[in-house]
Design an enzyme around this catalytic site. Structure first.
Site, short mmCIF file in Angstrom:
data_model
loop_
_atom_site.label_atom_id
_atom_site.label_comp_id
_atom_site.label_asym_id
_atom_site.label_seq_id
_atom_site.Cartn_x
_atom_site.Cartn_y
_atom_site.Cartn_z
N ASP A 10 -52.19 9.57 136.28
CA ASP A 10 -53.58 9.31 135.86
C ASP A 10 -53.53 9.05 134.35
OD1 ASP A 10 -52.94 12.02 135.29
OD2 ASP A 10 -55.06 12.57 135.22
N ASP A 15 -49.14 11.38 130.50
CA ASP A 15 -48.57 10.54 131.56
C ASP A 15 -47.80 9.38 130.90
OD1 ASP A 15 -50.59 11.24 134.16
OD2 ASP A 15 -51.43 11.47 132.16
N VAL A 129 -48.19 13.42 138.75
CA VAL A 129 -48.65 14.10 137.52
C VAL A 129 -50.14 13.89 137.27
CG1 VAL A 129 -46.36 14.15 136.45
CG2 VAL A 129 -47.84 12.17 136.08
N HIS A 248 -47.42 17.80 129.10
CA HIS A 248 -47.18 18.33 130.44
C HIS A 248 -46.33 17.43 131.34
CE1 HIS A 248 -50.58 20.91 129.35
NE2 HIS A 248 -51.27 19.83 129.10
N ASP A 249 -46.79 16.18 131.49
CA ASP A 249 -46.21 15.32 132.52
C ASP A 249 -44.76 14.94 132.21
OD1 ASP A 249 -48.71 15.57 133.54
OD2 ASP A 249 -49.37 13.55 133.00
O1 RIB Z 1 -53.45 19.87 133.08
C1 RIB Z 1 -52.60 18.90 132.57
C2 RIB Z 1 -52.63 17.67 133.44
O2 RIB Z 1 -53.95 17.14 133.50
C3 RIB Z 1 -51.77 16.54 132.93
O3 RIB Z 1 -51.19 15.87 134.02
C4 RIB Z 1 -52.77 15.65 132.22
O4 RIB Z 1 -52.33 14.32 132.13
C5 RIB Z 1 -53.98 15.79 133.10
O5 RIB Z 1 -53.85 14.93 134.19
CA CA Z 2 -51.53 13.46 134.15
#
Ligand code: RIB
Ligand code: CA
Length: 330
Positions: A10, A15, A129, A248-249
């Site tokens: 997303d 990402d 992700v 995160h991703d």
């Molecule tokens: O909580 C973090 C996630 O939420 C990540 O994948 C960010 O891109 C959003 O999608």
């Molecule tokens: Ca994401």
């Protein structure tokens, strides 16, 4: 041999960094990218994905647009609300990258996943992700596709605390029924990279300077995108996160290349879909006498320095570019 991988995204800023690794690391063969509504509407997650791939001359990787809504909810926010244009706006509606030169495929994400996973003669790796709407839909239409996946790596869930509510992590919260279906779908291996892990792999401004100094398109883009995340985290969280940000991703893609970047526990995971305060919360059964069969290898820790080392190694070998100052800052 490089590992055949599909990314479901997303695309937002983190990402984008995950794509920059998956599309450029020689040990991964990114065969397709599917998009879903999440950080921004699906039209924009698709456009942002194309922008990233075009920037690094990987327009050969096809992009398939996916679901615009969670599978069981209408009128559910489903998207993050950052005040546009403020320092706390982590993603923006369009990423600050040059406009896309290429177009998405006419095949939908769900059709692509079904066709590819039905046809393949070898197992593929699936990294999800964003909200799990596409994966849940495909796995419901044809549950046998799970056997074509050697590892479904999901960025989602949280144990200590959420990020969109006190209980819930965004990707799971944005489509909790989809997450529950995917967790219980019987994939041969499911690896869940939680917020607890990604918040340990914090990237600093100094790391961003290192990425920019690589003088490659990916290095520059990552430096700008992660700097934007650091600005937003500083605005939203103040001193508690101290001039750093999680990406995160990217941790999910890094895990494919360096599995020891995270430590996991094999646990039974479910998602609360009804609680007025806890909807979207991942519940991990950590009791010594846990009753459910473990369905996920859950990452609770991650190594920041190992992540940075891998990012540098990946982007150092890209095509070098002399950058016009400010050309990616939108
Ligand atoms: O909580 C973090 C996630 O939420 C990540 O994948 C960010 O891109 C959003 O999608
Ligand atoms: Ca994401």
């Amino acid at each position: 041999m490089s590992r055949k991988t599909i990314l479901d995204v997303d695309t937002g800023t983190d990402d984008a960094v995950a794509i920059l690794v998956a599309a450029l690391h020689p040990d991964l063969d990114l065969i397709g990218v599917t998009t879903v509504s999440g950080n921004v509407p699906v039209e924009n997650t698709t456009d942002n994905t194309l922008r990233v791939l075009d920037l690094i001359n990987r327009s050969d990787i096809p992009v398939f647009p996916g679901l615009a809504h969670p599978i069981a909810r209408r009128g559910f926010p489903g998207q993050r609300h950052f005040t546009p244009g403020t320092k706390g706006d982590m993603h923006g509606i369009s990423l600050p990258l040059p406009e896309a030169r290429t177009a998405a495929q006419s095949t939908s994400a769900v059709e692509y996943l079904l066709e590819t996973l039905r046809r393949t003669t070898e197992q593929l790796t699936l990294v999800a992700v964003g909200p799990l709407s596409n994966i849940a839909t495909a796995a419901t239409i044809d549950p046998s596709i799970r056997d074509a996946v050697d590892d479904l790596v999901v960025m989602g869930g949280a144990h200590a605390h959420g990020n969109v509510t006190a209980s819930a992590e965004f990707n799971v919260w944005a489509d909790p029924e989809a997450a529950n279906m995917v967790f219980s779908a019987g994939f041969p291996r499911l690896t869940l990279v939680t917020l607890d892990a990604t918040h340990q792999a914090l990237i600093t401004r100094k790391d961003c300077a290192t990425f920019a100094a690589l003088e490659t398109p990916a290095g520059h883009a990552a430096a700008d995108l992660i700097s934007r995340r650091i600005d937003a985290y500083s605005a939203n969280h103040g001193a508690r996160i101290a001039e750093t940000a999680p990406v995160h991703d990217a941790v999910c893609v890094a895990y494919l290349l360096r599995p020891d970047i995270v430590t996991t526990r094999h646990l039974h995971v479910t998602v609360d879909t009804t609680g007025p305060v806890t909807v979207g919360r991942t519940v991990f059964d950590m009791r010594p006498n846990a009753t459910g069969t473990p369905n996920a290898h859950v990452a609770f820790t991650a190594d920041a320095r190992m992540l940075v080392g891998l990012l540098v190694e990946t982007w150092a070998h890209g095509q070098r570019s002399l950058r016009v100052p400010g050309d990616l800052t939108g």
